[in-house]
Design a protein around this motif. Structure first.
Motif: not given
Length: 330
Positions: A247-274
């Motif tokens: 599973h991609s990191v994106k899928e993990f993020v989607d599953e985690a946010f979905s479990s609390v009824g949130l859309d990950w795209q409203n909260y996740v920011k890409m950061d070159e430092r990581f």
């Protein structure tokens, strides 16, 4: 007479689950811990009174020798390492010393003071690196980080001591395995902790690196059972331990946010430092050998794993008025 086991890295995620498993099977447990000003026993505090802790360090041969002489173990599980891949780029020499040479030091202590002990080495799917998926015991290694290179060294050192000194020595090539006890420095825990903080109103965003990397994620509690099974066999061998799903990191993020009824795209920011200097696109294991020879299969699904991690982090941040609970949007 009860078996005795020596576990390095006993205060970590895997060490805590393994200690529970062995205690349930009647073992006498010795746990190797480093001398620190403020030791962290959080993961094992519920069983600490049933464990004999010994001071030692994978960079210090004499401390390992003393630990081996004291414990006289039937089984040795080496779970200690500098195991954070990102840190290995900043501290490659330390990573090589602890994660690579540390294996040799333990093997030397076993060879000299407890040659009949069975040895388990925690090898890693990171050793495969850029190799084509799925990966099994015959896949050629292509490590892509100082951590992975150090793990390859430890892997072959284990085989070398088995063949040269007739030690019972096994490598468990474990793919990514997570749990509520995972350290915050790992991306999975960073995600579930971030989701809980956002859900409880304590944070507004989550910054991450590469969302496209794919990993084979399982539950650590399932994987320590495989470690133990390897040392219950008549002959030592090496095994890949994995779920067979990636599973991609994106899928993990989607599953985690979905479990609390949130859309990950409203909260996740890409950061070159990581972003890492060299990343691994996909790791997916083939654990057919473990299934056929050990009778091992994973019992926890990807969805169940993500849910249990989010739920535990929500409990940690739960508000006094109880409006921040699992599955309920505040």
């Amino acid at each position: 007479m009860a078996k005795a086991a020596l576990i390095t890295g006993i205060t970590g995620q895997d060490g805590s689950y393994l200690a529970e498993l062995l205690l349930d099977n009647g073992y006498e447990i010795y746990g190797l811990i480093r001398r620190l000003s403020t030791p962290n026993f959080t993961r094992v505090e519920h069983v600490a009174d049933r464990i004999t802790f010994l001071e030692g360090d994978l960079t210090d041969q004499s401390s390992l020798n003393i630990a081996m002489q004291t414990a006289q173990p039937d089984e040795v599980y080496n779970l200690a390492a500098q195991s954070f891949v990102a840190t290995s780029w900043n501290q490659p020499v330390l990573t090589g010393d602890v994660t690579g040479l540390g294996v040799i030091r333990i093997l030397e202590a076993i060879r000299q003071f407890s040659p009949d002990a069975k040895f388990y080495q925690a090898s890693s799917s990171e050793m495969f690196g850029a190799a084509e998926s799925p990966q099994n015991e015959q896949t050629v290694f292509h490590p892509r980080s100082p951590y992975a290179v150090a793990k390859v060294y430890g892997y072959y050192s284990t085989i070398n001591y088995k063949e040269s000194y007739n030690l019972f020595a096994c490598n468990g090539i474990l793919f990514n395995h997570e749990s509520p006890r995972r350290g915050i420095e790992f991306v999975t825990k960073k995600i579930t902790d971030g989701v809980a903080r956002i859900h409880c109103g304590l944070s507004k965003e989550l910054r991450l690196g590469n969302l496209d990397a794919k990993r084979d994620w399982g539950f650590a509690g399932d994987y320590v059972r495989a470690m133990w099974l390897m040392l219950q066999q008549d002959k030592p061998d090496d095994y890949v331990i994995a779920t067979g799903e990636s599973h991609s990191v994106k899928e993990f993020v989607d599953e985690a946010f979905s479990s609390v009824g949130l859309d990950w795209q409203n909260y996740v920011k890409m950061d070159e430092r990581f972003m890492r200097p060299a990343d691994v696109p996909e790791l997916r294991g083939d654990a057919s050998k473990a299934k056929n020879k050990l009778g091992w299969v994973p019992l926890t699904s990807f969805k169940e794993l993500v849910s249990m991690m989010v739920e535990q982090d929500l409990i940690k941040y739960k508000k006094s008025d109880s409006d921040c609970i699992f599955g309920v949007k505040p």
